[in-house]
Design a protein around this motif. Structure first.
Motif, PDB file in Angstrom:
ATOM      1  N   THR A 692     -71.164   0.329  52.074  1.00  0.00           N
ATOM      2  CA  THR A 692     -69.773   0.669  51.633  1.00  0.00           C
ATOM      3  C   THR A 692     -69.320   1.581  52.576  1.00  0.00           C
ATOM      4  OG1 THR A 692     -71.242   2.801  51.310  1.00  0.00           O
ATOM      5  CG2 THR A 692     -70.983   0.972  49.251  1.00  0.00           C
ATOM      6  N   SER A 797     -66.160  -0.850  46.978  1.00  0.00           N
ATOM      7  CA  SER A 797     -66.540   0.454  46.358  1.00  0.00           C
ATOM      8  C   SER A 797     -66.060   1.039  47.673  1.00  0.00           C
ATOM      9  CB  SER A 797     -67.756  -0.154  46.076  1.00  0.00           C
ATOM     10  OG  SER A 797     -68.871  -0.835  45.196  1.00  0.00           O
ATOM     11  N   THR A 807     -67.417   1.170  42.640  1.00  0.00           N
ATOM     12  CA  THR A 807     -67.136   0.664  42.377  1.00  0.00           C
ATOM     13  C   THR A 807     -65.858  -0.387  41.282  1.00  0.00           C
ATOM     14  OG1 THR A 807     -69.179   0.235  42.859  1.00  0.00           O
ATOM     15  CG2 THR A 807     -68.223  -1.531  41.956  1.00  0.00           C
TER      16      THR A 807
END
Length: 827
Positions: A692, A797, A807
């Protein structure tokens, strides 16, 4: 619900004149092996009257009194001609065909196709199979009932941009060929069938191979291959028109014609088509046009055929999908999209108004415009009794652009000077740009086939291809609200790509013992790929890549009893990264690795056409196929897209797909049939680390664990129940189920596509009046139960405005209940 396990196509029966006396049915098999020949054409007095189904069976519902000629033809076999006497009682005629005969032009096509000797999993569809499914939707939707297939549509109704996945692999991993010529784009590896609308109307036969399959020209098959043939020639003159109208202002019109065999040697065939729709999604219209033309010369041992076909599409851009709040109505989540800059306040208001049919774009010409022209010259030549060769030269010319409105773009990003208005210096402007592709794909293919007539224990093929792809990518500014130094159609980026791909393969099957056959196949493929220049964000995309792959394959078949076979195979497939794997990384980063797949397949087949379970003519086919696909450095989708809707991917060191495909088909006296497929699979990445991004877009790497591969459902099934309650009337129910799919590889249920089930209804009614050969009326009702479902999506995200990980899911909703009605006339 309980799944019936079934596969194949329903029996086709075309009724003859009203004063006929009795039906004629039968089977068509290979004289050497006794295996069924699905897709063989049965002519009665020169008119195509039936086609064999997956079990090799055919039926002509009524034959006039008197003596008639019955002619049966099949690709690569000698035609069989016999007499049939019209009589009151039903007749059963079982026929066997021998290899060889007048060449049909498919030496290249059959060289790449699987059969019962090659120990692979495959599905054959003939022209009639496709015709009954064809109401104007794209080819992937016509394949929806075949094993392990999942389809989706950007515009929601199967017209425009559509996609197909087989065993969880997208079309970038599905090798597609037309007449043995590669169709996949050399850079993206995708096959954009929107560029060839109504192609199915010109297809004479099609084979879907699952897994690595046999050696093919073009890109590697990493999940499946789709081998398309348009080379069939019809011996009699014909004229046809197919017209459909339906929901969302959808229209399809085509005209087809053929001269039949002129002077015993010449044929000419053609087609013109137009398909248009507003789309289920708002502002998702498509305007599609295409043509097909073929001219051929054939003699006993020679066939020369020139084919050209083209498609032109204009589609409003629907590749952004809709944000999750448009589906759920969750206003808190919608505010989060606004707070993080994913949607503006105006966008959010349109989400509230339009709901699941929301479209991100509002500029009236936010369209994709592309034309693709194909030219093919085919030669099939017999070389004595046992040898023949097929060769083709080809050229594909593609060009087009997509036009976009861009708000508040920096002058510097487009190579423009800041604008001075009065005493103010402006650094941004609204503008409209066009991003162009201009390409040529050309080359040659060949296949030398050894098919002895007398001793069929050994069959062999030596083949290969050389192909070259040249593609210019560039952008132009066609309008700017403010600009100081803007020239007409000023370019703001340019890069050129060049790719050379050549391969050679050798394949053979040998009947080592009466019940044991073995199969071997080796391929060597070499690729040279270069890119020079800059991309739209002024990033240098210079690339130099070279690959050489050696791909062996082997298998064995064992005949248990009449119509029963065990088989097993092992195959290696390798392929290079796609363009986006290089260009969507930091400058100079060429760390994307080639993928390797080791594919193990094995199963059992049963084919019987002579049973009397549900009537005197019951046909049964059953297959259980197990697969284990072991990957090294597989490139899997991260769930994110680049600016033109292409999935971003990353290498994972080790992953696999394993499962079982169950298919079966049963038909009773051509009155009712049931077909079903069920795929159960497990698709896993080993030691996967989820990535992420924080608020500064720095990567945050998670802990290693085993996870499910994105877009890979564990369960897929398809079922078709078809009946003929009245002469010429066929009714069918089609039911499809797909289990949960994850949008990325995190196996997070919050980033997934919910399971869905879809029921369709189809009816076709044909009559034969005196003034034309046939009139057929059809109706297709899609999503009869009016389910609101999505079939595709993407996700990303990062640490957002909330201070935690936010997200953002985007989905592609599919149409609720809708219909297509058709009228077809054959002259």
């Amino acid at each position: 619900m309980k799944n019936f396990l079934v596969s194949g196509a329903a029996l086709l029966a075309l009724p003859l004149s009203a004063w006929a006396q009795g039906p004629v049915s039968g089977t068509v098999t290979d004289v050497r092996t006794g295996t069924a020949l699905p897709g063989a054409t049965v002519y009665l007095d020169g008119a195509a009257s039936a086609a064999t189904d997956a079990a090799g069976s055919f039926s002509i519902s009524a034959v006039p009194a008197g003596v008639h000629e019955l002619r049966i033809t099949f690709v690569g076999y000698e035609p069989l001609v016999r007499q049939v006497q019209g009589q009151q009682a039903a007749q059963q005629l079982n026929s066997t065909l021998r290899p060889g005969g007048v060449l049909t032009g498919e030496a290249l096509v059959t060289a790449s196709r699987a059969n019962d000797r090659t120990a692979t999993a495959y599905t054959n569809l003939g022209k009639e199979d496709l015709a009954k499914r064809n109401f104007g939707q794209d080819l992937p939707y016509l394949l929806d009932q075949t094993p392990s297939v999942v389809v989706n549509s950007d515009a929601g109704a199967g017209v425009g941009y559509t996609d197909i996945r087989i065993r969880g692999t997208s079309n970038t991993g599905i090798n597609m060929t037309i007449n043995g010529v590669p169709l996949n784009d050399a850079e993206s590896h995708g096959s954009f069938l929107v560029n060839l609308p109504d192609l199915a109307s010109s297809v004479s036969s099609l084979q879907v191979q699952r897994g690595v399959g046999t050696s093919q020209n073009g890109g590697a098959a990493f999940g499946a291959s789709i081998n398309i043939s348009t080379l069939d020639s019809r011996p009699e003159a014909y004229g046809e028109t197919q017209n459909s109208v339906g929901s969302f202002n959808t229209w399809k019109n085509n005209v087809q014609f053929g001269t039949g065999l002129l002077n015993g040697h010449f044929t000419v065939d053609g087609r013109l088509s137009r398909i248009s729709t507003d789309g289920y999604m708002n502002r998702a219209a498509s305007d599609l046009k295409s043509y097909y033309f073929a001219a051929g010369y054939q003699a006993k041992n020679t066939l020369l055929k020139f084919i050209t076909f083209s498609g032109r599409e204009k589609s409003y851009q629907a590749w952004n999908g809709v944000p999750e709040p448009a589906l759920t109505g969750n206003q808190t989540l919608l505010q989060n999209y606004i707070a993080n800059g994913e949607l503006s306040e105006a966008d959010a208001e349109r989400v509230r108004q339009e709901g699941r049919r929301y479209s991100y774009y509002t500029y009236d010409n936010q369209t994709d415009n592309y034309q693709q022209n194909h030219y093919q010259l085919h030669l099939s030549q017999g070389l004595g009794d046992d040898w023949n060769i097929g060769a083709a030269l080809h050229l594909t010319r593609g060009f087009g652009y997509y036009e976009s409105y861009r708000a508040r773009r920096k002058f510097a990003d487009y190579g423009l000077q800041n604008a001075i208005i009065g005493g103010d210096t402006l650094t941004r402007t609204n503008l409209i740009d066009r991003k162009w592709l201009d390409n040529y794909f050309y080359g040659g293919t060949f296949a030398l086939n050894y098919q002895p007539k007398q001793n069929d224990k050994l069959q062999a093929t030596l083949g290969g291809a050389w192909n070259r792809f040249e593609n210019d990518h560039y952008g132009e500014i066609i309008w700017a609200q403010y600009a100081a130094n803007l020239a007409p159609r000023q370019r703001f980026y340019f890069n050129e790509a060049r790719k050379t791909d050549y391969n050679g393969y050798a394949r053979a099957t040998w009947q080592a013992l009466p019940k044991l056959g073995v199969y071997g196949d080796v391929q060597v493929r070499h690729i040279e790929y270069t890119i020079d220049g800059v991309e739209d964000e002024q990033n240098d995309v210079t690339t130099r890549a070279s690959y050489t792959f050696f791909n062996p394959k082997a298998g064995a078949t064992f005949t248990l009893a009449e119509g029963q076979q065990l088989y097993a195979s092992f195959a290696v497939g390798q392929r290079e990264p796609v363009r986006a794997d290089f260009t969507d990384r930091p400058a100079g980063d060429q760390s994307a690795k080639a993928e390797r797949l080791e594919d193990f397949e094995g199963g059992y087949r049963l084919t019987r056409t002579d049973l009397s379970l549900l009537g005197p003519r019951t046909a049964v086919r059953f297959e259980a196929n197990g697969f284990y696909m072991n990957y090294r450095n597989q490139l899997v989708a991260t769930g994110q897209l680049n600016d033109v809707g292409t999935p971003l991917r990353t290498n994972v060191a080790r992953s696999y797909r394993r499962g079982v495909e169950l298919t079966a088909f049963i038909s009773a006296d051509d009155k009712i049939s049931l077909s079903s497929t069920l795929t159960l699979s497990r698709n896993r990445i080993l030691n996967y680390r989820d990535v992420t991004y924080d608020a500064d877009y720095n990567p945050v790497v998670g802990e290693a664990r085993t996870s499910t591969i994105s877009y890979s459902p564990n369960t897929v099934s398809a079922h078709t129940l078809e009946g003929q309650p009245l002469k010429g009337l066929r009714l069918a129910l089609l039911y499809k189920t797909v289990s949960r799919q994850y949008l990325d590889n995190s196996e997070n249920i919050a980033r997934s596509i919910k399971p869905y089930q879809v029921l369709d209804f189809r009816v076709r009614y044909s009559i034969k009046p005196q003034f034309v050969k046939e009139i057929e009326l059809g109706l297709l009702v899609n999503n009869v139960l009016n389910r609101e479902y999505v079939a595709n999506g993407y996700t990303y995200s990062y640490l957002g405005a909330s201070g935690g990980l936010d997200t953002f899911n985007w989905y592609f909703p599919q149409a609720t209940r809708n219909f297509l009605a058709s009228v077809g006339v054959k002259f």
